[in-house]
Design an enzyme around this catalytic site. Structure first.
Site, PDB file in Angstrom:
ATOM      1  N   ALA A 153       0.817  -1.215   0.000  1.00  0.00           N
ATOM      2  CA  ALA A 153       0.000   0.000   0.000  1.00  0.00           C
ATOM      3  C   ALA A 153       0.847   1.260   0.000  1.00  0.00           C
ATOM      4  O   ALA A 153       0.433   2.297  -0.503  1.00  0.00           O
ATOM      5  CB  ALA A 153      -0.934   0.001   1.217  1.00  0.00           C
ATOM      6  N   GLU A 154       2.052   1.180   0.588  1.00  0.00           N
ATOM      7  CA  GLU A 154       2.904   2.361   0.696  1.00  0.00           C
ATOM      8  C   GLU A 154       3.682   2.643  -0.588  1.00  0.00           C
ATOM      9  O   GLU A 154       3.758   3.787  -1.037  1.00  0.00           O
ATOM     10  CB  GLU A 154       3.892   2.177   1.855  1.00  0.00           C
ATOM     11  CG  GLU A 154       3.265   2.299   3.235  1.00  0.00           C
ATOM     12  CD  GLU A 154       2.841   3.721   3.554  1.00  0.00           C
ATOM     13  OE1 GLU A 154       3.472   4.655   3.030  1.00  0.00           O
ATOM     14  OE2 GLU A 154       1.874   3.902   4.316  1.00  0.00           O
ATOM     15  N   SER A 155       4.293   1.621  -1.161  1.00  0.00           N
ATOM     16  CA  SER A 155       5.246   1.857  -2.254  1.00  0.00           C
ATOM     17  C   SER A 155       5.205   0.806  -3.349  1.00  0.00           C
ATOM     18  O   SER A 155       5.962   0.909  -4.311  1.00  0.00           O
ATOM     19  CB  SER A 155       6.673   1.865  -1.683  1.00  0.00           C
ATOM     20  OG  SER A 155       7.009   0.572  -1.188  1.00  0.00           O
TER      21      SER A 155
END
Length: 572
Positions: free
Chosen positions: A166-168
């Site tokens: 979800a972040e990167s």
């Protein structure tokens, strides 16, 4: 993947857990499904260097590094508005086991993200979101076993293993628009707070292994603060201060109840937890959804080795038989081809290369600073002139040349991290991944600097002692997000008395504040006319009849208002 401190092997399966309440969850899923229906290259253990390089080239460039990561639930819904397939419905309805850690409270955002990341077209070809997810899985192969090991050793739930999706998209080179960097997307302040070095030489936010330990430290602190993983994940996205205020303002310490009660959290954060839940659901059912399963025993056989400060990394990589792109793919943290001069630094190499690296480091030519050049001071030289000529910050030059005073004299020798005996350059080679990442960070910083300069020019508020960004936003009736964006700030920034800020819509906000105070006391107020005001405009602001406003002030329809004139207003 073998490191000195981590040598045990991994078990084959990974289960993402859930807590009590399965029946209620399934009922929610069934209702959602009904509504939706109606609306409608792996680097192996013995891989040679060439294979490592090939894998690194398959990773996305800076331009597409965040493909799919920043999609909102609304965009995901729009991109995947077809009805759920039988396979998707079966997975959504599945009872996964179930001893919950992160309870799977399905909602529409969850369904939107689930569809987006699993959708195919009528010909079975992957749609955009699914293409991104396939790319993420491929990129994550080299890191997932290590991350799972660290997560389990720290006693955290398996769900956080998938947070970097979800972040990167599990990309160590990812750079957000705000300048967050790495697989775990740390801002500089937070990265340094949890032990990562971020300076001219190195950015350990890009080190997948060190950043993983820092992320576990941060997540542990967040869970300790809130005692709930939904809130801890929300705080990872929005900041612990904002989540704490959301709890106080809503009167609830349940993430989903806070979301139900209104906009106490930013929309992005309210979607963030459902996105992670959707990713976890997909991971549990990869094969059923047509994805390649995760090999939890996959071991790229990478070892770590500490090198002394000032080591010529370009020469070392050549000595062990790796070109710079191969070395850089394994060591994304380095911003220069020389290691930081004042600290030992870990490097990562294929295990069979470690003996060659140790042999190189034992040679006299591998002594620290062998990759540096010397410069003889000429008449008229200064630290500033040398810094500009060699494109090295003054503070770096002064640190490397501590024995020299502030005033330079002809004939003195200055050490420059620019060119050494092997003609190696200290900055990452042009076109390399590090150079691209630095460019992305610089662009983000440039945008922030431009925003701050514009805010200073338009400033309409001077910070007072005791002010905080939150108190200022509340006082002026603007959202904290808007205030931060308008001034090029983030949650980690501190403000000080005398600092000038731009508050968007401050005039309207002050009117609303004055109106609210007047309504509370049901008293008559005095309004000072501003340039461009009309009777009808003022009446509309305060929700009063224009005829009454004229009568209260002995005016008629032909009266002309002048700036500074005082108007009496009686609130209903």
């Amino acid at each position: 993947m073998i490191f000195p401190e981590h040598t045990r092997s991994f078990r084959n399966s990974a289960k993402v857990c859930v807590r009590r309440g399965s029946l209620r969850i399934l009922m929610v899923i069934a209702a959602l499904l009904f509504v939706t229906a109606c609306a409608t290259h792996t680097v192996g253990p013995d891989a040679p260097p060439a294979q490592v390089a090939k894998a690194s080239k398959a990773k996305p460039t800076q331009a597409d590094a965040r493909d799919g990561v920043d999609f909102s639930a609304e965009e995901a819904a729009e991109a995947s508005d077809d009805a759920l397939t039988p396979e998707q419905q079966k997975v959504l309805s599945a009872d996964d086991g179930i001893t919950l850690t992160l309870s799977q409270r399905e909602n529409q955002d969850f369904v939107n993200f689930f569809k987006f990341f699993t959708a195919t077209d009528e010909n079975g070809k992957s749609r955009r979101g699914r293409v991104s997810f396939e790319r993420w899985l491929e990129r994550a192969k080299i890191y997932l076993p290590y991350v799972r090991q660290v997560v389990r050793e720290r006693g955290l739930p398996d769900d956080v293993i998938f947070l970097p999706f979800a972040e990167s998209g599990y990309n160590p080179w990812a750079v957000s628009r705000a300048g967050a960097v790495g697989m775990w997307q740390f801002m500089p302040f937070t990265g340094r707070k949890y032990g990562l070095t971020v300076d001219w030489w190195i950015d350990q936010r890009r080190d997948p292994y060190m950043a993983t330990h820092a992320a576990m430290d941060y997540l542990s602190v967040l869970y300790g603060m809130f005692g709930d993983w939904h809130l801890a994940l929300a705080a990872y996205n929005a900041g612990e201060g904002r989540v704490g205020r959301a709890i106080r303002n809503s009167g609830s310490d349940d993430f989903f109840e806070i979301c139900r009660l209104g906009s106490h959290l930013p929309r992005e954060t309210r979607q963030y937890v459902p996105k992670i839940m959707a990713i976890n659901k997909i991971i549990l059912h990869l094969e059923e959804l047509g994805f390649e399963p995760i090999d939890w025993n996959h071991d790229p056989d990478i070892a770590s080795l500490n090198v002394p400060g000032g080591t010529d990394l370009l020469a070392l990589s050549k000595a062990v038989g790796l070109d710079w792109s191969e070395f850089e793919a394994l060591n994304p943290a380095f911003r220069r081809t020389v290691s930081p001069p004042e600290m030992e630094t870990p490097i990562y190499l294929p295990s069979e290369k470690v003996a060659h690296a140790n042999a190189y480091l034992a040679k006299p030519e591998a002594r620290p600073f062998a990759g540096y050049a010397t410069y003889t001071v000429r008449s008229g030289d200064s630290w500033w002139a040398i810094s500009r000529r060699h494109q090295v910050p003054i503070n770096i030059l002064r640190t490397l040349n501590r024995g020299l005073s502030s005033t330079l004299h002809p004939g003195q020798t200055v050490m420059i991290p620019a060119q050494g005996a092997n003609a190696n350059i200290a900055a990452a080679p042009s076109g390399s991944r590090a150079a691209q990442a630095e460019s992305a960070v610089a662009n983000a910083e440039s945008r922030t600097a431009a925003t701050r300069a514009l805010a200073a020019k338009r400033s309409n508020y001077i910070v007072k002692s005791g002010d905080s960004l939150w108190s200022i936003s509340k006082r002026h009736g603007v959202s904290l997000n808007s205030l931060l964006a308008a001034n090029g700030l983030s949650n980690g920034n501190r403000i000080k008395a005398g600092q000038r800020l731009y508050i968007p819509g401050a005039g309207e906000a002050q009117t609303r504040e004055q109106q609210a105070r007047a309504k509370e006391t049901l008293s008559e107020i005095t309004y000072r006319v501003q340039q461009g005001d009309t009777i009808w405009g003022i009446a509309r602001k305060y929700n009063v009849n224009p005829s009454h406003l004229l009568a209260w002030n002995s005016l008629n329809r032909n009266s002309v208002l002048r700036p500074g004139q005082e108007i009496r207003i009686r609130l209903p």
